[in-house]
Design a protein around this motif. Structure first.
Motif, PDB file in Angstrom:
ATOM      1  N   ARG A  49      72.142  49.815  31.883  1.00 19.85           N
ATOM      2  CA  ARG A  49      72.294  50.060  33.112  1.00 19.85           C
ATOM      3  C   ARG A  49      73.678  49.803  33.757  1.00 19.85           C
ATOM      4  O   ARG A  49      74.104  48.659  33.508  1.00 19.85           O
ATOM      5  CB  ARG A  49      71.330  49.493  33.752  1.00 19.85           C
ATOM      6  CG  ARG A  49      69.736  49.601  33.341  1.00 19.85           C
ATOM      7  CD  ARG A  49      68.960  48.980  34.575  1.00 19.85           C
ATOM      8  NE  ARG A  49      68.603  49.893  35.427  1.00 19.85           N
ATOM      9  CZ  ARG A  49      67.408  50.927  35.756  1.00 19.85           C
ATOM     10  NH1 ARG A  49      66.661  50.779  34.816  1.00 19.85           N
ATOM     11  NH2 ARG A  49      67.612  51.534  36.869  1.00 19.85           N
ATOM     12  N   GLN A  51      77.085  50.574  36.699  1.00 21.63           N
ATOM     13  CA  GLN A  51      77.235  50.980  38.059  1.00 21.63           C
ATOM     14  C   GLN A  51      77.097  52.367  38.336  1.00 21.63           C
ATOM     15  O   GLN A  51      77.793  53.301  37.502  1.00 21.63           O
ATOM     16  CB  GLN A  51      78.362  50.211  38.469  1.00 21.63           C
ATOM     17  CG  GLN A  51      78.430  49.869  40.031  1.00 21.63           C
ATOM     18  CD  GLN A  51      79.482  49.015  40.307  1.00 21.63           C
ATOM     19  OE1 GLN A  51      80.349  48.657  39.674  1.00 21.63           O
ATOM     20  NE2 GLN A  51      79.550  48.668  41.636  1.00 21.63           N
ATOM     21  N   LYS A 113      68.867  40.017  41.793  1.00 18.82           N
ATOM     22  CA  LYS A 113      69.296  41.387  42.042  1.00 18.82           C
ATOM     23  C   LYS A 113      70.337  41.251  43.188  1.00 18.82           C
ATOM     24  O   LYS A 113      71.732  42.004  42.913  1.00 18.82           O
ATOM     25  CB  LYS A 113      68.467  42.403  42.655  1.00 18.82           C
ATOM     26  CG  LYS A 113      68.836  43.625  42.765  1.00 18.82           C
ATOM     27  CD  LYS A 113      67.571  44.593  42.784  1.00 18.82           C
ATOM     28  CE  LYS A 113      66.985  44.625  44.095  1.00 18.82           C
ATOM     29  NZ  LYS A 113      66.047  45.919  44.289  1.00 18.82           N
ATOM     30  N   ARG A 148      74.263  46.000  32.469  1.00 19.59           N
ATOM     31  CA  ARG A 148      72.610  45.405  32.263  1.00 19.59           C
ATOM     32  C   ARG A 148      72.212  45.863  30.869  1.00 19.59           C
ATOM     33  O   ARG A 148      71.637  47.186  31.107  1.00 19.59           O
ATOM     34  CB  ARG A 148      71.824  45.367  33.294  1.00 19.59           C
ATOM     35  CG  ARG A 148      72.369  44.381  34.307  1.00 19.59           C
ATOM     36  CD  ARG A 148      71.429  44.275  35.314  1.00 19.59           C
ATOM     37  NE  ARG A 148      70.887  45.290  36.211  1.00 19.59           N
ATOM     38  CZ  ARG A 148      69.879  45.525  36.845  1.00 19.59           C
ATOM     39  NH1 ARG A 148      69.173  44.620  36.988  1.00 19.59           N
ATOM     40  NH2 ARG A 148      69.510  46.841  37.523  1.00 19.59           N
ATOM     41  N   ASP A 234      72.700  52.250  37.771  1.00 20.70           N
ATOM     42  CA  ASP A 234      72.316  51.271  38.210  1.00 20.70           C
ATOM     43  C   ASP A 234      72.678  51.226  39.712  1.00 20.70           C
ATOM     44  O   ASP A 234      73.795  51.001  40.090  1.00 20.70           O
ATOM     45  CB  ASP A 234      72.762  49.806  37.310  1.00 20.70           C
ATOM     46  CG  ASP A 234      71.986  48.626  37.486  1.00 20.70           C
ATOM     47  OD1 ASP A 234      70.981  48.786  38.168  1.00 20.70           O
ATOM     48  OD2 ASP A 234      72.258  47.628  36.886  1.00 20.70           O
TER      49      ASP A 234
END
Length: 251
Positions: A49, A51, A113, A148, A234
């Motif tokens: 994941r 950005q 998060k 991630r 993400d």
């Protein structure tokens, strides 16, 4: 491979990915796999994941590269991916936090998060400062990219990437913060007579869509579809709340 992984970060895992499954395994037991092992499609057990803006940049670049290679009748290329797993003992040169592992057993999801969003935003701002100062950005497409890595529920389950998409697959709950290095390699193989013979021969032994040697148009589409499933956008709500608009388009 040496050029792509020329980094101050240690590369803990490396994958050579084609988007095909036949013969695409390192064929090594888990205990023999180390940092020098080049793993393949069937060994991949992560979804990455990244950005949202970098995901869009990645998709655009992969499309352009594959269109060029297809036009030149090139096939059998790979996406070489290197992973650096972040931990608490190494210095951080990008303003990002150390390695994180989440089991999903506690109630800290929202706080976690929020923290991740802050860290990605911090890295982006640091990059902006370097660009304004006339320096080379720390984070670039395919180099020093924070992500991630979401561990898949079952190792070597190639179908989870090719049928229904990774977004619909089950995870085992582990999320690792990583730094990614990647690029397309092996771009000199055209679809010549030897590859056509290889395709015909292997088609007698396996599903023709699962083998590496296919015509450039099919290869390009399969490769792009596969990359689009192992890399996922993400969304970071924290970035939108700090500098984005109400619908989170800058997250």
């Amino acid at each position: 491979m040496g050029n792509l992984f020329c980094s101050e970060y240690r590369i803990h895992r490396r994958f050579d990915l084609k988007g095909s499954s036949y013969g695409r395994s390192a064929d090594k037991p888990e205990e023999e796999i180390d940092e020098t092992t080049t793993l393949k499609d069937m060994d991949l057990n992560f979804v990455f994941r990244i950005q949202r803006n970098r995901f869009q940049e990645l998709v655009k670049q992969i499309d352009q590269d594959c269109e060029f290679l297809e036009a030149e009748r090139i096939m059998d290329y790979s996406l070489l991916v290197g992973l650096h797993f972040r931990d608490d003992n190494r210095g951080d040169k990008m303003g990002l936090s150390p390695f994180l592992l989440r089991t999903g057993k506690d109630g800290s999801y929202q706080n976690e998060k929020l923290m991740r969003g802050c860290r990605f935003l911090e890295a982006e701002l640091q990059d902006m400062d370097r660009i304004l100062a006339g320096q080379k950005p720390l984070i670039r497409l395919g180099a020093n990219m924070p992500a991630r890595a979401v561990r898949m529920a079952r190792r070597s389950d190639f179908d989870q990437y090719t049928h229904g998409g990774a977004g619909h697959s089950s995870y085992n709950g582990e999320v690792c913060e990583v730094v990614l290095y990647f690029g397309i390699i092996d771009i000199l193989q055209d679809y010549d007579i030897s590859k056509k013979i290889e395709h015909a021969y292997k088609s007698l032994q396996a599903d023709p869509t699962s083998i590496s040697a296919v015509d450039p148009k099919h290869y390009s589409k399969r490769f792009r579809d596969f990359i689009g499933r192992i890399f996922i956008s993400d969304r970071m709500p924290i970035a939108a709340s700090v500098g984005g608009n109400a619908n989170g388009s800058n997250s």
